[in-house]
Design a protein around this motif. Sequence first.
Motif, PDB file in Angstrom:
ATOM      1  N   GLY A 167      66.873 -64.350  31.042  1.00 53.71           N
ATOM      2  CA  GLY A 167      67.722 -65.475  30.702  1.00 53.71           C
ATOM      3  C   GLY A 167      68.938 -65.641  31.583  1.00 53.71           C
ATOM      4  N   GLN A 168      68.974 -64.932  32.724  1.00 51.88           N
ATOM      5  CA  GLN A 168      70.096 -65.076  33.659  1.00 51.88           C
ATOM      6  C   GLN A 168      69.834 -66.225  34.620  1.00 51.88           C
ATOM      7  OE1 GLN A 168      69.653 -61.040  35.067  1.00 51.88           O
ATOM      8  NE2 GLN A 168      71.597 -60.435  34.135  1.00 51.88           N
ATOM      9  N   LEU A 169      70.870 -67.028  34.862  1.00 51.98           N
ATOM     10  CA  LEU A 169      70.735 -68.163  35.774  1.00 51.98           C
ATOM     11  C   LEU A 169      70.591 -67.658  37.202  1.00 51.98           C
ATOM     12  CD1 LEU A 169      70.768 -71.245  36.203  1.00 51.98           C
ATOM     13  CD2 LEU A 169      73.266 -71.069  36.443  1.00 51.98           C
ATOM     14  N   LEU A 170      69.517 -68.102  37.872  1.00 48.39           N
ATOM     15  CA  LEU A 170      69.283 -67.719  39.253  1.00 48.39           C
ATOM     16  C   LEU A 170      69.762 -68.778  40.235  1.00 48.39           C
ATOM     17  CD1 LEU A 170      65.599 -66.422  38.864  1.00 48.39           C
ATOM     18  CD2 LEU A 170      67.693 -65.041  38.921  1.00 48.39           C
ATOM     19  N   LYS A 171      69.523 -70.048  39.882  1.00 49.76           N
ATOM     20  CA  LYS A 171      69.793 -71.117  40.837  1.00 49.76           C
ATOM     21  C   LYS A 171      69.856 -72.456  40.118  1.00 49.76           C
ATOM     22  CE  LYS A 171      69.808 -72.363  45.357  1.00 49.76           C
ATOM     23  NZ  LYS A 171      70.633 -71.769  46.422  1.00 49.76           N
TER      24      LYS A 171
END
Length: 259
Positions: A103-107
């Motif tokens: 659930g971590q924002l990559l881009k």
Amino acid sequence: DGKTIASASRDKTVRLWDEQGQLLKTLNSHNDAVIGVSFSPDGKTIASASYDKTVRLWNEQGQLLKTLNGHSDAVWGVSFSPNGKTIASASRDKTVRLWNEQGQLLKTLNGHSAEVIGISFSPDGKTIASASRDKTVRLWDEQGQLLKTLNGHSDAVWGVSFSPDGKMIASASLDKTVRLWNLQGQLLKTLNGHSDAVWGVSFSPDGKTLASASRDNTVILWNLNLDDLLVRGCNWVRDYLQTNPNVSQSDRSLCDGIK
């Protein structure tokens, strides 16, 4: 594995059903309409997209695992990459966002000039297609770099889908058409037949049939099998090729071997 169906509703829930249509679980957590839902490739995670500006991840038992915050407006669509490690979300805030499975924002993918409605990964996971109200489809690589903008529709593009072999992209538009493109962004064919907006499009698993769903209350099945088209065409002109005196001798054999 084909054993569970997930449905997304304006009643703010996702519901899980078995193959017989029995309700297994109701997923409550969103505080606005749920518009999109997608299973991870291994079937162990469910992603839901909502007007409440979030994507939520659930396990197969219906327990909330994670809330993905970042979009500034409604999230229309959500899709897992084929390897299940990346989640793409499409939003009214004009962006596509890529997240990892934790659930971590990559881009954040910026480029569309209007809300992004549809999102789809290619079968190999190397290309992402986004459909927008700005009348375009955009192709991005897995790092989020813009590869190509597909121009041609005269109204909002609502749905987008890759063929199973990854060589073709189908787009569905409010301009009443379905368009077929290659990976280089070249228009291959415009499919006319619907009398109102086309909302969604999907290839059959063998890639030989395309289904399109429209506000005109119909689904159209399109035959994309070139072999079938050749057979039908040759059956139609075979007698003409053999009997018309104006056909050159070399052209009389055009359909030889096509039965």
